[in-house]
Design an enzyme around this catalytic site. Structure first.
Site, PDB file in Angstrom:
ATOM      1  N   HIS A  99      -6.179  -5.561  -2.323  1.00 17.17           N
ATOM      2  CA  HIS A  99      -6.985  -5.719  -0.991  1.00 17.17           C
ATOM      3  C   HIS A  99      -7.613  -7.358  -0.859  1.00 17.17           C
ATOM      4  O   HIS A  99      -8.238  -7.465  -0.022  1.00 17.17           O
ATOM      5  CB  HIS A  99      -8.351  -5.068  -1.297  1.00 17.17           C
ATOM      6  CG  HIS A  99      -8.204  -3.359  -1.211  1.00 17.17           C
ATOM      7  ND1 HIS A  99      -9.255  -2.283  -1.661  1.00 17.17           N
ATOM      8  CD2 HIS A  99      -6.940  -2.682  -1.008  1.00 17.17           C
ATOM      9  CE1 HIS A  99      -8.487  -1.144  -1.579  1.00 17.17           C
ATOM     10  NE2 HIS A  99      -7.272  -1.316  -1.020  1.00 17.17           N
TER      11      HIS A  99
ATOM     12  N   HIS B 215       0.855   4.621  -2.419  1.00 16.65           N
ATOM     13  CA  HIS B 215       0.416   5.964  -1.855  1.00 16.65           C
ATOM     14  C   HIS B 215       1.697   6.784  -2.360  1.00 16.65           C
ATOM     15  O   HIS B 215       1.518   8.002  -2.405  1.00 16.65           O
ATOM     16  CB  HIS B 215       0.357   5.989  -0.556  1.00 16.65           C
ATOM     17  CG  HIS B 215      -1.200   5.405   0.042  1.00 16.65           C
ATOM     18  ND1 HIS B 215      -1.718   5.852   1.094  1.00 16.65           N
ATOM     19  CD2 HIS B 215      -1.998   4.516  -0.815  1.00 16.65           C
ATOM     20  CE1 HIS B 215      -2.788   5.373   1.169  1.00 16.65           C
ATOM     21  NE2 HIS B 215      -2.968   4.543  -0.082  1.00 16.65           N
TER      22      HIS B 215
ATOM     23  N   ARG C  59       1.017  -1.223  -0.023  1.00 20.89           N
ATOM     24  CA  ARG C  59      -0.071   0.130   0.007  1.00 20.89           C
ATOM     25  C   ARG C  59       0.847   1.254   0.001  1.00 20.89           C
ATOM     26  O   ARG C  59       0.442   2.204  -0.598  1.00 20.89           O
ATOM     27  CB  ARG C  59      -0.910  -0.061   1.186  1.00 20.89           C
ATOM     28  CG  ARG C  59      -1.797   1.234   1.530  1.00 20.89           C
ATOM     29  CD  ARG C  59      -2.696   1.031   2.413  1.00 20.89           C
ATOM     30  NE  ARG C  59      -3.676   1.990   2.503  1.00 20.89           N
ATOM     31  CZ  ARG C  59      -3.920   2.927   3.675  1.00 20.89           C
ATOM     32  NH1 ARG C  59      -3.372   2.494   4.707  1.00 20.89           N
ATOM     33  NH2 ARG C  59      -4.903   3.938   3.707  1.00 20.89           N
TER      34      ARG C  59
ATOM     35  N   ASN D 289      -2.777   8.546   5.344  1.00 21.48           N
ATOM     36  CA  ASN D 289      -1.989   7.593   5.731  1.00 21.48           C
ATOM     37  C   ASN D 289      -1.540   7.339   7.167  1.00 21.48           C
ATOM     38  O   ASN D 289      -0.960   6.677   7.677  1.00 21.48           O
ATOM     39  CB  ASN D 289      -0.673   8.437   5.340  1.00 21.48           C
ATOM     40  CG  ASN D 289      -0.797   8.359   3.583  1.00 21.48           C
ATOM     41  OD1 ASN D 289      -0.875   7.481   3.095  1.00 21.48           O
ATOM     42  ND2 ASN D 289      -0.097   9.482   3.174  1.00 21.48           N
TER      43      ASN D 289
HETATM   44  C1  HEM Z   1      -8.640   1.753  -6.078  1.00 22.57           C
HETATM   45  C2  HEM Z   1      -8.652   2.527  -5.253  1.00 22.57           C
HETATM   46  C3  HEM Z   1      -8.304   2.288  -4.006  1.00 22.57           C
HETATM   47  C4  HEM Z   1      -8.813   2.822  -2.757  1.00 22.57           C
HETATM   48  C5  HEM Z   1     -10.178   3.688  -2.810  1.00 22.57           C
HETATM   49  C6  HEM Z   1      -8.263   2.307  -1.583  1.00 22.57           C
HETATM   50  C7  HEM Z   1      -8.378   2.375  -0.288  1.00 22.57           C
HETATM   51  C8  HEM Z   1      -7.972   1.916   0.886  1.00 22.57           C
HETATM   52  C9  HEM Z   1      -8.506   1.882   2.007  1.00 22.57           C
HETATM   53  C10 HEM Z   1      -9.528   3.090   2.858  1.00 22.57           C
HETATM   54  C11 HEM Z   1      -7.539   0.908   3.204  1.00 22.57           C
HETATM   55  C12 HEM Z   1      -7.912   0.692   4.504  1.00 22.57           C
HETATM   56  C13 HEM Z   1      -7.079   1.761   5.127  1.00 22.57           C
HETATM   57  C14 HEM Z   1      -7.345   1.523   6.719  1.00 22.57           C
HETATM   58  O1  HEM Z   1      -8.419   2.156   7.014  1.00 22.57           O
HETATM   59  O2  HEM Z   1      -6.399   1.097   7.284  1.00 22.57           O
HETATM   60  C15 HEM Z   1      -6.888   0.407   2.140  1.00 22.57           C
HETATM   61  C16 HEM Z   1      -6.154  -0.723   2.300  1.00 22.57           C
HETATM   62  C17 HEM Z   1      -5.190  -1.308   1.508  1.00 22.57           C
HETATM   63  N1  HEM Z   1      -4.700  -0.973   0.321  1.00 22.57           N
HETATM   64 FE1  HEM Z   1      -6.127   0.144  -0.903  1.00 22.57          FE
HETATM   65  N2  HEM Z   1      -7.008   1.286  -1.911  1.00 22.57           N
HETATM   66  C18 HEM Z   1      -7.147   1.410  -3.603  1.00 22.57           C
HETATM   67  C19 HEM Z   1      -6.189   0.957  -4.171  1.00 22.57           C
HETATM   68  C20 HEM Z   1      -5.134   0.038  -3.925  1.00 22.57           C
HETATM   69  C21 HEM Z   1      -3.910  -0.228  -4.557  1.00 22.57           C
HETATM   70  C22 HEM Z   1      -3.870   0.093  -5.918  1.00 22.57           C
HETATM   71  C23 HEM Z   1      -3.318  -1.060  -3.886  1.00 22.57           C
HETATM   72  C24 HEM Z   1      -1.637  -1.500  -4.176  1.00 22.57           C
HETATM   73  C25 HEM Z   1      -1.590  -2.122  -5.364  1.00 22.57           C
HETATM   74  C26 HEM Z   1      -3.715  -1.109  -2.574  1.00 22.57           C
HETATM   75  C27 HEM Z   1      -3.382  -1.823  -1.384  1.00 22.57           C
HETATM   76  C28 HEM Z   1      -3.903  -1.627  -0.024  1.00 22.57           C
HETATM   77  C29 HEM Z   1      -3.473  -2.715   0.912  1.00 22.57           C
HETATM   78  C30 HEM Z   1      -2.460  -3.778   0.862  1.00 22.57           C
HETATM   79  C31 HEM Z   1      -4.159  -2.421   2.253  1.00 22.57           C
HETATM   80  C32 HEM Z   1      -4.092  -3.021   3.516  1.00 22.57           C
HETATM   81  C33 HEM Z   1      -3.026  -1.964   4.335  1.00 22.57           C
HETATM   82  C34 HEM Z   1      -2.720  -2.596   5.552  1.00 22.57           C
HETATM   83  O3  HEM Z   1      -3.444  -3.728   6.144  1.00 22.57           O
HETATM   84  O4  HEM Z   1      -1.946  -2.216   6.253  1.00 22.57           O
HETATM   85  N3  HEM Z   1      -4.789  -0.334  -2.648  1.00 22.57           N
HETATM   86  N4  HEM Z   1      -6.738   0.716   0.657  1.00 22.57           N
END
Ligand code: HEM
Ligand SMILES: *[C@@H]1O[C@H](CO)[C@@H](O)[C@H](O)[C@H]1NC(C)=O
Ligand SMILES: *[C@@H]1O[C@H](CO)[C@@H](O)[C@H](O)[C@H]1NC(C)=O
Length: 328
Positions: free
Chosen positions: A195, A67, A63, A96
């Site tokens: 995700h 970002h 992630r 973040n």
């Molecule tokens: C398509 C648009 C995207 C949106 C709107 C989005 C939004 C989010 C949100 C809101 C979270 C939860 C954060 C939290 O509350 O702790 C999250 C987690 C995450 N996102 Fe996305 N995301 C997107 C695309 C991506 C992309 C392109 C990647 C990587 C290639 C990614 C990788 C991750 C990962 C791995 C997590 C889990 C993080 C953790 O467990 O620490 N996301 N994302």
């Protein structure tokens, strides 16, 4: 040399220059092979150890690379700490902070790299390697990472919401937001497969459970038994505790295509997840990723490389930071 051949030479030179600038501003696989041959090994062993201690770090690092790349290109700007002169850096924007994790892993790899090859390996490259090493460790997805990124010197929180899509986005908005970064709709759907690991705070989706719109309290695109489970983990307002739940409860620490099956079963956690299946534009992509894990994994690797080349600094632009949280 006569005028015509001079003209031909100049125009073929112009052609060569424009073709090479198309090829992702000259990142190259094995960029450090002579200047710091152990660079990628050092990052990999640091990342593997961190993930063995806490599997969630893999999600955090993948992630973090996203970002970084979406805000000012993949220049390590997300790693810079706020300072008195720059009170709110990217990493302190609420998208973040506090949710982004793994900063200490990047800093640890940097410390080892400064000992092995001072001022040689950029923090932006360390993060790109670390994301790949995470995908390998928790998904068996391996790929070569073109490198040679340089580190930026600017990081501004206000730029985060202008570049990173919100979890409430529709498929239509997401297609537009990724296309601005040179990524196709299929790449957007493919990368959303990240995700398949990690967690989300309840605040990112609780409207779907408790206050969807003026007529219904619960999002009808969410499976109702899944919604009940989520409610038991995410207390209704006015509660202020913001717990976390798995983004993909079927295989929460395995990077795989089960995420897409979840979407088909109306078990996407964020609006931005479920919309990929609800929307006609992207539904077939979800179906095809759900049906073929090997082809999704291959597309995921390619799309990560593509994402990793967004607006990179190369050559003598930017700098090689000595510490990832501070400009030199
Ligand atoms: C398509 C648009 C995207 C949106 C709107 C989005 C939004 C989010 C949100 C809101 C979270 C939860 C954060 C939290 O509350 O702790 C999250 C987690 C995450 N996102 Fe996305 N995301 C997107 C695309 C991506 C992309 C392109 C990647 C990587 C290639 C990614 C990788 C991750 C990962 C791995 C997590 C889990 C993080 C953790 O467990 O620490 N996301 N994302
Ligand atoms: C995403 O796209 C929509 C529609 O074009 C736009 O209104 C919104 O500002 C974009 N958001 C980001 C973060 O780029
Ligand atoms: C609320 O959502 C439901 C289900 O998507 C929809 O049918 C309804 O028109 C929406 N109401 C308002 C006021 O937006």
């Amino acid at each position: 040399m006569d005028n015509t051949s001079m003209l031909q030479m100049v125009s073929s030179l112009v052609l060569i220059l424009s073709v090479s600038s198309l090829a992702s501003a000259s990142l190259k696989v094995g960029f450090y092979s002579s200047t710091c041959p152990s660079a990628e090994e050092i990052v990999r062993s640091t990342v593997n150890k961190a993930i063995s201690d806490n599997a969630g770090i893999a999600a955090g690092l993948i992630r973090m690379h996203f970002h970084d790349c979406f805000v000012r290109g993949c220049d390590g700007s997300v790693l810079l700490a706020s300072t008195p002169g720059n009170p709110v850096a990217e990493r302190d924007h609420f998208a973040n902070n506090p949710s982004l994790r793994g900063f200490e892993v990047i800093e640890e790899a940097k410390t080892q790299l400064e000992a092995a090859c001072p001022q040689t390996v950029s923090c932006a490259d360390i993060l790109a390697f670390a994301a790949r090493d995470s995908a390998l460790k928790v998904g068996g997805i391996n790929y070569d990472v073109p490198s040679g990124r340089r580190d930026g010197r600017i990081s501004i929180a206000d730029e985060v919401p202008r570049n990173l899509p919100a979890p409430t986005s529709s498929a239509h908005e997401l297609v537009s937001n990724f296309s601005r970064k040179g990524l196709s709709a299929d790449e957007m759907v493919t990368l959303s497969g990240a995700h398949s690991i990690g967690v989300s705070h309840c605040s990112a989706f609780s409207k779907r459970l408790y206050s969807f719109n003026d007529t219904v309290t619960q999002d009808p695109s969410m499976d109702s038994s899944y919604a009940e489970t989520l409610k038991s983990n995410c207390p209704a307002p006015p509660s202020t505790t913001d717990s976390t739940v798995s983004l993909d409860p079927s295989t929460p620490i395995r990077l795989d295509n089960k995420y897409y099956e979840g979407l088909i079963n109306h078990r996407g956690l964020l609006t931005s997840d479920q919309t990929l299946y609800t929307s006609q534009t992207t539904r077939e992509m979800v179906q095809s990723n759900a049906n073929n894990g090997a082809s999704w994994a291959e597309k995921f690797a390619k799309a990560m490389v593509q994402m990793g080349s967004i607006e990179v600094l190369t050559g003598s632009d930017g700098e090689i930071r000595r510490r990832c949280s501070l400009v030199n």
